[in-house]
Design a protein around this motif. Sequence first.
Motif, PDB file in Angstrom:
ATOM      1  N   GLN A  82       0.869  -1.144   0.296  1.00 48.68           N
ATOM      2  CA  GLN A  82       0.041  -0.144   0.030  1.00 48.68           C
ATOM      3  C   GLN A  82       0.796   1.443  -0.020  1.00 48.68           C
ATOM      4  O   GLN A  82       0.412   2.074  -0.339  1.00 48.68           O
ATOM      5  CB  GLN A  82      -0.857   0.072   1.222  1.00 48.68           C
ATOM      6  CG  GLN A  82      -2.037  -0.925   1.127  1.00 48.68           C
ATOM      7  CD  GLN A  82      -3.532  -0.294   0.076  1.00 48.68           C
ATOM      8  OE1 GLN A  82      -2.977   0.732  -0.423  1.00 48.68           O
ATOM      9  NE2 GLN A  82      -3.997  -1.630  -0.473  1.00 48.68           N
ATOM     10  N   ALA A  83       1.928   1.009   0.728  1.00 46.87           N
ATOM     11  CA  ALA A  83       2.511   2.258   1.109  1.00 46.87           C
ATOM     12  C   ALA A  83       3.197   3.237  -0.607  1.00 46.87           C
ATOM     13  O   ALA A  83       3.346   4.004  -0.263  1.00 46.87           O
ATOM     14  CB  ALA A  83       3.892   2.392   1.719  1.00 46.87           C
TER      15      ALA A  83
ATOM     16  N   LEU B  87      -1.990   7.513   4.246  1.00 46.74           N
ATOM     17  CA  LEU B  87      -1.904   7.040   3.509  1.00 46.74           C
ATOM     18  C   LEU B  87      -2.040   8.538   2.300  1.00 46.74           C
ATOM     19  O   LEU B  87      -3.601   8.991   3.725  1.00 46.74           O
ATOM     20  CB  LEU B  87      -2.013   6.229   2.934  1.00 46.74           C
ATOM     21  CG  LEU B  87      -1.367   5.225   3.038  1.00 46.74           C
ATOM     22  CD1 LEU B  87      -2.216   3.611   2.372  1.00 46.74           C
ATOM     23  CD2 LEU B  87       0.315   4.787   2.009  1.00 46.74           C
ATOM     24  N   PRO B  88      -1.471   9.354   1.708  1.00 43.23           N
ATOM     25  CA  PRO B  88      -2.207  10.403   1.412  1.00 43.23           C
ATOM     26  C   PRO B  88      -3.028  10.553   0.718  1.00 43.23           C
ATOM     27  O   PRO B  88      -4.324  10.961   0.908  1.00 43.23           O
ATOM     28  CB  PRO B  88      -1.384  10.730   0.224  1.00 43.23           C
ATOM     29  CG  PRO B  88       0.004   9.771   0.276  1.00 43.23           C
ATOM     30  CD  PRO B  88      -0.164   8.895   1.126  1.00 43.23           C
ATOM     31  N   GLY B  89      -3.649   9.057  -0.118  1.00 45.42           N
ATOM     32  CA  GLY B  89      -5.439   8.986  -0.166  1.00 45.42           C
ATOM     33  C   GLY B  89      -6.157   8.067   0.151  1.00 45.42           C
ATOM     34  O   GLY B  89      -7.395   8.113  -0.443  1.00 45.42           O
ATOM     35  N   HIS B  90      -6.006   8.531   1.392  1.00 39.84           N
ATOM     36  CA  HIS B  90      -6.782   7.124   2.136  1.00 39.84           C
ATOM     37  C   HIS B  90      -8.065   7.880   3.065  1.00 39.84           C
ATOM     38  O   HIS B  90      -7.056   8.287   3.953  1.00 39.84           O
ATOM     39  CB  HIS B  90      -5.982   6.256   2.706  1.00 39.84           C
ATOM     40  CG  HIS B  90      -5.919   4.980   2.939  1.00 39.84           C
ATOM     41  ND1 HIS B  90      -5.771   3.780   1.676  1.00 39.84           N
ATOM     42  CD2 HIS B  90      -6.572   4.014   3.704  1.00 39.84           C
ATOM     43  CE1 HIS B  90      -5.935   2.748   1.831  1.00 39.84           C
ATOM     44  NE2 HIS B  90      -7.238   3.012   3.205  1.00 39.84           N
ATOM     45  N   ALA B  91      -9.037   7.767   3.259  1.00 40.36           N
ATOM     46  CA  ALA B  91      -9.807   7.857   3.994  1.00 40.36           C
ATOM     47  C   ALA B  91     -11.299   6.683   4.824  1.00 40.36           C
ATOM     48  O   ALA B  91     -11.960   6.774   3.641  1.00 40.36           O
ATOM     49  CB  ALA B  91     -10.381   9.247   3.827  1.00 40.36           C
ATOM     50  N   SER B  92     -11.174   6.274   5.804  1.00 38.60           N
ATOM     51  CA  SER B  92     -11.578   5.084   6.478  1.00 38.60           C
ATOM     52  C   SER B  92     -12.097   5.715   7.708  1.00 38.60           C
ATOM     53  O   SER B  92     -11.585   6.342   7.931  1.00 38.60           O
ATOM     54  CB  SER B  92     -11.134   4.527   6.994  1.00 38.60           C
ATOM     55  OG  SER B  92      -9.889   4.306   7.107  1.00 38.60           O
TER      56      SER B  92
ATOM     57  N   ALA C 171       3.152   2.427  -3.746  1.00 36.63           N
ATOM     58  CA  ALA C 171       2.607   3.322  -4.385  1.00 36.63           C
ATOM     59  C   ALA C 171       2.313   5.164  -3.913  1.00 36.63           C
ATOM     60  O   ALA C 171       1.469   5.772  -4.970  1.00 36.63           O
ATOM     61  CB  ALA C 171       1.036   2.760  -4.670  1.00 36.63           C
ATOM     62  N   SER C 172       2.294   5.625  -3.058  1.00 39.98           N
ATOM     63  CA  SER C 172       2.146   6.901  -2.506  1.00 39.98           C
ATOM     64  C   SER C 172       3.197   7.713  -1.813  1.00 39.98           C
ATOM     65  O   SER C 172       3.188   8.638  -1.536  1.00 39.98           O
ATOM     66  CB  SER C 172       0.627   7.337  -1.486  1.00 39.98           C
ATOM     67  OG  SER C 172       0.157   6.306  -0.884  1.00 39.98           O
ATOM     68  N   LEU C 173       4.061   7.165  -0.961  1.00 42.17           N
ATOM     69  CA  LEU C 173       4.892   7.129  -0.714  1.00 42.17           C
ATOM     70  C   LEU C 173       6.192   7.071  -1.316  1.00 42.17           C
ATOM     71  O   LEU C 173       6.384   5.702  -1.000  1.00 42.17           O
ATOM     72  CB  LEU C 173       5.189   6.732   0.555  1.00 42.17           C
ATOM     73  CG  LEU C 173       3.653   7.182   1.617  1.00 42.17           C
ATOM     74  CD1 LEU C 173       3.549   6.352   2.722  1.00 42.17           C
ATOM     75  CD2 LEU C 173       3.530   9.028   1.738  1.00 42.17           C
ATOM     76  N   PRO C 174       7.135   7.960  -0.631  1.00 47.85           N
ATOM     77  CA  PRO C 174       8.933   7.705  -1.036  1.00 47.85           C
ATOM     78  C   PRO C 174      10.163   6.415  -0.655  1.00 47.85           C
ATOM     79  O   PRO C 174       9.320   6.344   1.016  1.00 47.85           O
ATOM     80  CB  PRO C 174       9.943   8.923  -1.412  1.00 47.85           C
ATOM     81  CG  PRO C 174       8.682   9.661  -0.551  1.00 47.85           C
ATOM     82  CD  PRO C 174       7.540   8.998  -0.081  1.00 47.85           C
ATOM     83  N   VAL C 175       9.782   5.294  -1.083  1.00 51.23           N
ATOM     84  CA  VAL C 175      10.141   4.378  -0.306  1.00 51.23           C
ATOM     85  C   VAL C 175      11.429   3.447  -0.796  1.00 51.23           C
ATOM     86  O   VAL C 175      11.599   3.609  -1.749  1.00 51.23           O
ATOM     87  CB  VAL C 175       8.940   3.088  -0.160  1.00 51.23           C
ATOM     88  CG1 VAL C 175       9.204   1.437   0.027  1.00 51.23           C
ATOM     89  CG2 VAL C 175       7.942   3.583   0.242  1.00 51.23           C
ATOM     90  N   SER C 176      12.271   3.549  -0.277  1.00 50.82           N
ATOM     91  CA  SER C 176      13.629   3.094  -0.285  1.00 50.82           C
ATOM     92  C   SER C 176      14.870   1.878   0.489  1.00 50.82           C
ATOM     93  O   SER C 176      14.127   2.317   1.471  1.00 50.82           O
ATOM     94  CB  SER C 176      14.854   4.317  -0.998  1.00 50.82           C
ATOM     95  OG  SER C 176      15.405   3.917  -0.886  1.00 50.82           O
ATOM     96  N   VAL C 177      14.855   1.154  -0.367  1.00 46.79           N
ATOM     97  CA  VAL C 177      15.204   0.270   0.402  1.00 46.79           C
ATOM     98  C   VAL C 177      16.777  -0.150   0.973  1.00 46.79           C
ATOM     99  O   VAL C 177      17.700  -0.751   1.811  1.00 46.79           O
ATOM    100  CB  VAL C 177      15.174  -1.478  -0.089  1.00 46.79           C
ATOM    101  CG1 VAL C 177      13.471  -2.153   1.026  1.00 46.79           C
ATOM    102  CG2 VAL C 177      15.406  -1.112  -1.727  1.00 46.79           C
ATOM    103  N   GLY C 178      17.355   1.585   0.207  1.00 45.26           N
ATOM    104  CA  GLY C 178      18.955   0.806  -0.029  1.00 45.26           C
ATOM    105  C   GLY C 178      19.724   2.194   0.497  1.00 45.26           C
ATOM    106  O   GLY C 178      20.703   2.032   1.646  1.00 45.26           O
ATOM    107  N   ALA C 179      19.772   2.439  -0.148  1.00 45.70           N
ATOM    108  CA  ALA C 179      21.034   3.872  -0.354  1.00 45.70           C
ATOM    109  C   ALA C 179      21.080   4.536   1.484  1.00 45.70           C
ATOM    110  O   ALA C 179      19.977   4.644   2.082  1.00 45.70           O
ATOM    111  CB  ALA C 179      20.672   4.587  -0.968  1.00 45.70           C
ATOM    112  N   ALA C 180      22.256   4.463   2.253  1.00 44.05           N
ATOM    113  CA  ALA C 180      21.680   4.905   3.601  1.00 44.05           C
ATOM    114  C   ALA C 180      21.411   5.882   3.255  1.00 44.05           C
ATOM    115  O   ALA C 180      21.680   7.240   2.768  1.00 44.05           O
ATOM    116  CB  ALA C 180      23.460   5.348   4.104  1.00 44.05           C
ATOM    117  N   GLY C 181      20.475   6.835   4.756  1.00 40.75           N
ATOM    118  CA  GLY C 181      19.965   7.498   4.974  1.00 40.75           C
ATOM    119  C   GLY C 181      18.504   7.944   4.061  1.00 40.75           C
ATOM    120  O   GLY C 181      17.741   9.169   4.242  1.00 40.75           O
TER     121      GLY C 181
END
Length: 394
Positions: free
Chosen positions: A187-188, A306-311, A190-200
């Motif tokens: 879910q995350a 999430l930015p597009g989520h309202a429940s 697709a709408s948030l910046p996610v990175s597994v790699g680079a330090a920081g």
Amino acid sequence: MTEPDRGSGSGSYLDAAATAPLRPEALDAMLRVFTAGQANASSVHSPGFRAREEIEAARARVAAALGARPGDVIFTSGGTEANSLAIVGLSLASPRGRHLVTTAIEHSSVLESCRYLERVFGFELTVLPVDGEGRVGPADLRAALRTDTTLVSVGLANGEVGTVQDVPALAALAREIGAIVHTDAVQAAASLPVSVGAAGAWPGGAVDALTVASHKFGGPQGVGALVARSGLRIEPIIHGGGQERGARSGTENVAGIAGFAAAVSAATAQIGSAALALMESRDALTDRILAEVPGARLTGHPTERLPGHASFTVRGVSGESLLVALDAAGLAVSSGSACAAGKSEPSPVLLALGVSDELAQTAVRFSLAGPLPSETLDRIVRVLRAEVLRGVAG
Ligand SMILES: Cc1ncc(COP(=O)(O)O)c(C=O)c1O
């Protein structure tokens, strides 16, 4: 009945968390592969080589978008398979022990994979509770960790209530004791910046493995990936010809993989501006529903979501009747997660947040595919109000 407008990526289709509208870039990539002539990427001839090139180019694009190396990307048939491969494959291959930690609000593909290891292989499972807003407490995780904890799996964002977890902090605790850390980023990402790699980068290389699914980015359904740090041993769960570095046998879905990569690239290229636009519409929707729909309450975290989520839960109505009424007005939404929709049991996610059985049956989830026109906003509020008034009158 008005048909939900899916083509524009916004309009009345408000169920992007179930499946996002197909991006034109993904369709173009798939058409390119289909019209070039279908071939097996393992075949030793020119069409086969071209199919292999498509897959490797796609692997490089998915890796680049997620801060990983191409060799870390294992293509699967979707998020469910990638989660199963992460939980079962990484745990069975690890010599550390037989203890798993996950949370009460994970997608069923995570929870059921853990339960499978418990049932069939004698693993012990600790399921962490969450607070009323859906967050896992670091103290609860710390207390659960053991010297034989093999794997910790905490989802980056929940698909039903949209709460985003502090995965970097939780992962740091798990790594201190040497456990493998997996996060379901379906879910995350697709709408948030996610990175597994680079330090920081976020989540700062804190996780060992991460799951993504094509159809949440606007790619085709039935494709996804497990991004797993190279060097990690994985016991395959699908056996055969040894494709995908031996971790996932089966003839690759070349067109699907190409469409997936095109969608990931398109989504991540504009992730910041897209998120801001979604948040604006989401906040307008939330404010109006809370102000104008009697009995409505936001579920999940008020800001870490999430930015597009309202429940919401809407006291006095049934979630199913809301769904039907909204659908009749041309508005496509869910009552919870897509997999929970259509079932009459209350959502385990809402119960884990402390919502009562009765109130959990009133849940409705809007997950935006793009900015919301004000006419759509008006229509949503009108339908919800009418249903609540009908419920009161009935
Ligand atoms: C958080 C999360 N994980 C995993 C999945 C499963 O992914 P797929 O539908 O690609 O099997 C979903 C699907 O809704 C999800 O929301």
